[in-house]
Scaffold this motif. Structure first.
Motif, PDB file in Angstrom:
ATOM      1  N   GLU A 195       0.861  -1.200   0.000  1.00 18.63           N
ATOM      2  CA  GLU A 195       0.000   0.000   0.000  1.00 18.63           C
ATOM      3  C   GLU A 195       0.890   1.239   0.000  1.00 18.63           C
ATOM      4  OE1 GLU A 195      -3.186   1.132  -0.252  1.00 18.63           O
ATOM      5  OE2 GLU A 195      -2.225   3.070   0.115  1.00 18.63           O
ATOM      6  N   ASN A 228     -10.344   4.969  -1.038  1.00 19.15           N
ATOM      7  CA  ASN A 228     -11.813   5.037  -1.115  1.00 19.15           C
ATOM      8  C   ASN A 228     -12.485   4.217  -0.023  1.00 19.15           C
ATOM      9  OD1 ASN A 228     -11.720   6.664  -3.311  1.00 19.15           O
ATOM     10  ND2 ASN A 228     -12.028   5.040  -4.811  1.00 19.15           N
ATOM     11  N   VAL A 229     -11.797   3.167   0.443  1.00 13.81           N
ATOM     12  CA  VAL A 229     -12.447   2.322   1.448  1.00 13.81           C
ATOM     13  C   VAL A 229     -12.773   3.124   2.710  1.00 13.81           C
ATOM     14  CG1 VAL A 229     -10.339   1.417   2.560  1.00 13.81           C
ATOM     15  CG2 VAL A 229     -12.429   0.047   2.507  1.00 13.81           C
ATOM     16  N   THR A 249     -19.589   6.633   1.440  1.00 11.82           N
ATOM     17  CA  THR A 249     -20.764   6.936   2.267  1.00 11.82           C
ATOM     18  C   THR A 249     -21.371   5.666   2.881  1.00 11.82           C
ATOM     19  OG1 THR A 249     -21.889   7.150   0.153  1.00 11.82           O
ATOM     20  CG2 THR A 249     -21.467   9.176   1.354  1.00 11.82           C
ATOM     21  N   TYR A 299     -19.188   3.925  -8.369  1.00 10.87           N
ATOM     22  CA  TYR A 299     -19.691   4.427  -7.087  1.00 10.87           C
ATOM     23  C   TYR A 299     -19.828   3.335  -6.039  1.00 10.87           C
ATOM     24  CZ  TYR A 299     -21.829   8.754  -8.912  1.00 10.87           C
ATOM     25  OH  TYR A 299     -22.069   9.967  -9.447  1.00 10.87           O
ATOM     26  N   LYS A 332     -19.755  -1.914  -0.909  1.00 10.64           N
ATOM     27  CA  LYS A 332     -20.575  -3.096  -0.614  1.00 10.64           C
ATOM     28  C   LYS A 332     -20.017  -4.351  -1.260  1.00 10.64           C
ATOM     29  CE  LYS A 332     -23.566  -1.959  -4.473  1.00 10.64           C
ATOM     30  NZ  LYS A 332     -22.869  -0.708  -4.760  1.00 10.64           N
TER      31      LYS A 332
END
Ligand SMILES: Cc1cc2nc3c(=O)[nH]c(=O)nc-3n(C[C@H](O)[C@H](O)[C@H](O)COP(=O)(O)OP(=O)(O)OC[C@H]3O[C@@H](n4cnc5c(N)ncnc54)[C@H](O)[C@@H]3O)c2cc1C
Length: 417
Positions: free
Chosen positions: A63, A71-72, A76, A364, A368
Motif C-alpha cells: 500500500e 476510497n475504502v 458513504t 460508485y 458493498k
C-alpha cells in the motif's frame, strides 16, 4: 490477540495495557507467492480470502499510503444487494451474505448495521422499474418490499410530501441493506489477513512491474524490488496508472466523488434513503452525523478532493427532499477517486500477461462489493478459474462488446454510471 468479552474484561481490569497493534509492520521479504498492489478494501479482502479459503499465506499487500486512506475510508458506507442484471445480481447477493458473517470471520467490529435502504420513486415509470427490480431481487433470494406513498410516509415522516414538482409515489425497501463503518472494514480485513500470516506493508509504492517472457516476476517499489509468483492489481482509482506499468491501457476513467457529514444530531434518519429524482443518498452515522453524497464532479481527475458546484448541487437535492436538513451544520466533506468503467460494472479477471490479475471498475459502488470482490479475486488467483458469481466480470467484454452489463442503461459514458 482475539477480541472477546473475556479479553475486554481482562484488559479493563488490568489498565488496558495489554492491547496489541491490529497488524504487524514487517519489512518486505524478497519473494512472495502472491503480491497484491493496493491496501484498500478489495486488496485486503483478496489477501484475507487467499489465506482463509485457499491456505495461501506467503502473500504481501503493498500500500503506497496507509490502510484506510483510499476510497475504502472515504465512501458513504452504503451496503446493499439490489441489482437487477444477471451477473450483478448473483455477485452482490453473494457479497451481502459475506457481509453478514464478516465480523465473526475476521474477529473485528465493523459496525455493520442492516437498517434497511429505501429507494424512492417519483413517477409511474419509475415505480414499474423498481417493481421489476424488486422481483428480480426476490427471485435471486434477496429481500425487497414495494412501498406506496403512505408506506414510505410511515417509515420516513421527515421527508417533504407536499412538494409538487417530484411528488414521492413510493419506495423500494431492501431491509437487509444498510451501512458499516468504512475504515473498520479495512482494519478488520487487515487484521484478519495479518493473523493468517499475510504481510501488510504500508508506505510502499509500486513503481514498476517486472515482466519476463510474458510472465510477471516481480515489482519495483519505493522499498526496493520484490519478486512474486502472481500479482494482483487492486488499486481502484489508480488502476489505469498501475496497469500502465505493465503496458496496459484500461477502459477506466478516474473521476472525483465527494461525501459530506453534518454535526452530530440525535437519531432522526433510521434508514438509508435515496432520492429518485436527483443524485442524493443519506444515512445517519452512529456518531449522529448525517452522511450524504450525490453525483460525480463531472471531470476526470486523480485529485482526491472536489469542488464547490457539486456541494451546492448535492445540498440542493437534500433540501428538496428533506428541508429539515437545512438546519444542520455541515462539518466535513472530502473526495475520492472513482474507477469508472464504461458500463458501470467491474472487472475481476486475468490479463494477457501470465500471472497478472486485475480488479477494478467499481464506480460508485465498490464498498458493498468488498467481501464478494475479495472472495472472487482470491478464487481466481488461487485456482485459475473464475468464481461463479463474478463469472461475467471479464475485461474482454469491452473489446468485443459482448456481455456488457449496463445496470442503469446509461450507455458507454464513464461519468454517467
Ligand atoms: C465519496 C465516495 C462515496 C462512496 N460511497 C459508496 C457507497 O455508499 N457504497 C458503496 O458500495 N461504494 C461507495 N463508494 C465506492 C467505494 O468506496 C469504492 O468503489 C471502493 O472503496 C474501491 O475499492 P478499494 O476499497 O479497494 O479502494 P481504495 O481504498 O482506494 O484502495 C486502493 C488502494 O490502492 C493504493 N494504491 C494505488 N496505487 C498504488 C501503487 N502504485 N502502489 C501501492 N498502492 C497503490 C491506494 O493508495 C489505495 O489505498 C464511494 C466512494 C467515494 C469516494
Amino acid at each position: 490477540m482475539r477480541f472477546s468479552a473475556f479479553e475486554i474484561l481482562k484488559q479493563g481490569l488490568t489498565g488496558n495495557k495489554g492491547w496489541k497493534p491490529h497488524w504487524r509492520s514487517p519489512e518486505p521479504k524478497s519473494h512472495y507467492d502472491v503480491i497484491i498492489v493496493g491496501g484498500g478494501g478489495h486488496g485486503l479482502a483478496t489477501a484475507f480470502y487467499l489465506a482463509k479459503e485457499h491456505g495461501i499465506t506467503n502473500v504481501a499487500v503493498l500500500e503506497k499510503g496507509y490502510i484506510g486512506g483510499g476510497n475504502v475510508g472515504r465512501n458513504t458506507t452504503i451496503v446493499r444487494a439490489n441489482y437487477g442484471l444477471e451477473g450483478n445480481s448473483q455477485f452482490y447477493s453473494h457479497s451481502l451474505k459475506l457481509w453478514e458473517n464478516m465480523e465473526a470471520d475476521f474477529n473485528f467490529n465493523a459496525m455493520h448495521s442492516q437498517r434497511g435502504i429505501i429507494n424512492l420513486f417519483h413517477s409511474d415509470g419509475q415505480r414499474d422499474a423498481f417493481a421489476r427490480r424488486g422481483n428480480m431481487m426476490i427471485s435471486q433470494g434477496d429481500d425487497a418490499i414495494l412501498l406506496d406513498r403512505e408506506g414510505v410516509r410511515e417509515m420516513l415522516p421527515y421527508l417533504d410530501y407536499e412538494q409538487t414538482r417530484f411528488p414521492i409515489y413510493g419506495g423500494l425497501y431492501h431491509p437487509r441493506g444498510g451501512t458499516a463503518r468504512h475504515d473498520a472494514v479495512a482494519w478488520g480485513y487487515a487484521r484478519g489477513a495479518d493473523m493468517r500470516g499475510v504481510d501488510i506493508i504500508q508506505n510502499c509504492e509500486v513503481q514498476g512491474i517486472d515482466i519476463e517472457n510474458g510472465k510477471v516476476v516481480g515489482v519495483q517499489t519505493s522499498k526496493g524490488p520484490i519478486k512474486c509468483g502472481k500479482l494482483g492489481l487492486v488499486t481502484a482509482g489508480r488502476s489505469s496508472q498501475t496497469a500502465a506499468m505493465a503496458g496496459m491501457r484500461l477502459p477506466i476513467e478516474s473521476h472525483v466523488l465527494q461525501a459530506f457529514v453534518t454535526e452530530g444530531l440525535k437519531p432522526c434518519v433510521d434508514h438509508v434513503v435515496t432520492y429518485g429524482m436527483g443524485h442524493f443518498y443519506i444515512s445517519q452515522s452512529d456518531k449522529g452525523g448525517l452522511v450524504f453524497g450525490g453525483d460525480l464532479d463531472f471531470y476526470a481527475s486523480y485529485a482526491a478532493r472536489g469542488n464547490l458546484p457539486m456541494v451546492e448541487h448535492v445540498v440542493e437535492a437534500g433540501m428538496t427532499l428533506m428541508p429539515m436538513i437545512g438546519k444542520a451544520r455541515m462539518l466535513r466533506s472530502w473526495g475520492g477517486i472513482m474507477d469508472m468503467s464504461p458500463d458501470g460494472s467491474p472487472i475481476i479477471d486475468r490479463t494477457h500477461i501470465d500471472g497478472l490479475y486485475l480488479n477494478c471498475g467499481w464506480c460508485y459502488g465498490g464498498f458493498k462489493a468488498v467481501p464478494g470482490s475479495g472472495f472472487s479475486m482470491a478464487h481466481l488467483m488461487a485456482t485459475g478459474n473464475h468464481h461463479a458469481p463474478a463469472e461475467k466480470y471479464r475485461l474482454s467484454r469491452f473489446e468485443t462488446g459482448r456481455g456488457l452489463m449496463d445496470e442503469e442503461a446509461t450507455g458507454a459514458q464513464h461519468n454517467l454510471h
